[in-house]
Design a protein around this motif. Structure first.
Motif, PDB file in Angstrom:
ATOM      1  N   LEU A 178       0.832  -1.201   0.000  1.00 52.70           N
ATOM      2  CA  LEU A 178       0.000   0.000   0.000  1.00 52.70           C
ATOM      3  C   LEU A 178       0.869   1.254   0.000  1.00 52.70           C
ATOM      4  CD1 LEU A 178      -2.947   1.035   0.175  1.00 52.70           C
ATOM      5  CD2 LEU A 178      -2.661   1.055   2.653  1.00 52.70           C
ATOM      6  N   GLY A 179       1.914   1.254   0.824  1.00 54.21           N
ATOM      7  CA  GLY A 179       2.816   2.405   0.860  1.00 54.21           C
ATOM      8  C   GLY A 179       3.537   2.620  -0.458  1.00 54.21           C
ATOM      9  N   VAL A 180       4.017   1.532  -1.047  1.00 55.56           N
ATOM     10  CA  VAL A 180       4.720   1.640  -2.327  1.00 55.56           C
ATOM     11  C   VAL A 180       3.769   2.116  -3.424  1.00 55.56           C
ATOM     12  CG1 VAL A 180       5.886   0.301  -4.125  1.00 55.56           C
ATOM     13  CG2 VAL A 180       6.502  -0.037  -1.725  1.00 55.56           C
ATOM     14  N   LEU A 206      -3.831  -4.594  -3.051  1.00 49.50           N
ATOM     15  CA  LEU A 206      -4.314  -5.963  -2.813  1.00 49.50           C
ATOM     16  C   LEU A 206      -3.876  -6.902  -3.927  1.00 49.50           C
ATOM     17  CD1 LEU A 206      -7.956  -5.424  -1.530  1.00 49.50           C
ATOM     18  CD2 LEU A 206      -6.106  -6.591  -0.333  1.00 49.50           C
ATOM     19  N   VAL A 207      -4.002  -6.445  -5.165  1.00 47.91           N
ATOM     20  CA  VAL A 207      -3.629  -7.282  -6.311  1.00 47.91           C
ATOM     21  C   VAL A 207      -2.136  -7.577  -6.302  1.00 47.91           C
ATOM     22  CG1 VAL A 207      -3.455  -7.270  -8.834  1.00 47.91           C
ATOM     23  CG2 VAL A 207      -5.580  -6.581  -7.735  1.00 47.91           C
ATOM     24  N   ILE A 208      -1.344  -6.621  -5.920  1.00 49.36           N
ATOM     25  CA  ILE A 208       0.104  -6.820  -5.902  1.00 49.36           C
ATOM     26  C   ILE A 208       0.534  -7.658  -4.697  1.00 49.36           C
ATOM     27  CG2 ILE A 208       2.309  -5.606  -5.646  1.00 49.36           C
ATOM     28  CD1 ILE A 208       1.067  -3.339  -7.321  1.00 49.36           C
ATOM     29  N   SER A 209      -0.089  -7.436  -3.542  1.00 53.11           N
ATOM     30  CA  SER A 209       0.349  -8.130  -2.327  1.00 53.11           C
ATOM     31  C   SER A 209      -0.057  -9.602  -2.304  1.00 53.11           C
ATOM     32  CB  SER A 209      -0.197  -7.428  -1.083  1.00 53.11           C
ATOM     33  OG  SER A 209      -1.592  -7.592  -0.964  1.00 53.11           O
ATOM     34  N   ALA A 210      -1.109  -9.980  -3.002  1.00 59.28           N
ATOM     35  CA  ALA A 210      -1.568 -11.376  -2.967  1.00 59.28           C
ATOM     36  C   ALA A 210      -0.515 -12.350  -3.490  1.00 59.28           C
ATOM     37  CB  ALA A 210      -2.886 -11.517  -3.730  1.00 59.28           C
ATOM     38  N   PRO A 211       0.022 -12.173  -4.689  1.00 57.10           N
ATOM     39  CA  PRO A 211       1.042 -13.128  -5.139  1.00 57.10           C
ATOM     40  C   PRO A 211       2.337 -13.042  -4.336  1.00 57.10           C
ATOM     41  CG  PRO A 211       0.720 -11.426  -6.794  1.00 57.10           C
ATOM     42  CD  PRO A 211      -0.318 -11.224  -5.751  1.00 57.10           C
ATOM     43  N   ILE A 212       2.682 -11.847  -3.855  1.00 58.65           N
ATOM     44  CA  ILE A 212       3.881 -11.728  -3.030  1.00 58.65           C
ATOM     45  C   ILE A 212       3.711 -12.545  -1.752  1.00 58.65           C
ATOM     46  CG2 ILE A 212       5.257 -10.123  -1.639  1.00 58.65           C
ATOM     47  CD1 ILE A 212       4.718  -8.010  -3.812  1.00 58.65           C
ATOM     48  N   SER A 213       2.561 -12.424  -1.100  1.00 62.36           N
ATOM     49  CA  SER A 213       2.301 -13.189   0.119  1.00 62.36           C
ATOM     50  C   SER A 213       2.279 -14.684  -0.158  1.00 62.36           C
ATOM     51  CB  SER A 213       0.965 -12.780   0.738  1.00 62.36           C
ATOM     52  OG  SER A 213       1.015 -11.463   1.178  1.00 62.36           O
TER      53      SER A 213
END
Length: 99
Positions: free
Chosen positions: A16-18, A45-52
């Motif tokens: 979110l910060g990035v 959310l879309v970016i953090s899902a695959p990272i997680s």
């Protein structure tokens, strides 16, 4: 499980910060009208899902093992209670009369 949840929220907060910074700098487009905040959250959310999914695999696997163990214990307790009830019914004899 609580640890995984906190780590997942941390990954989301970082994304979110990035994303907010990149939208502010103009690298990512702004949303339409008043939707800029929602756009930033959805993109994070879309970016953090695959990272997680990749980064937190080990923590997620340990959490799922704990959940399976807890469910197995609960099933064993339910079976034990069911057996106690069956024994109590069998001990009372037919029609609820004691033998």
């Amino acid at each position: 499980m609580f640890r995984y949840t906190l780590m997942r929220l941390g990954v989301f907060a970082g994304c979110l910060g990035v994303v907010w910074g990149l939208v502010y700098l103009g690298v990512f487009p702004r949303g339409f009208g008043e939707s800029n905040g929602m756009w930033i959250v959805l993109l994070a959310l879309v970016i953090s899902a695959p990272i997680s999914f990749v980064v937190l695999r080990g923590v997620r696997d340990r959490a799922s093992v704990q959940i399976v163990e807890r469910v197995d214990r609960m099933k064993a307790n339910l079976d034990a209670n069911r057996n106690q009830e069956d024994e109590a019914v069998d001990a009372t004899g037919p029609q609820g009369q004691t033998s």
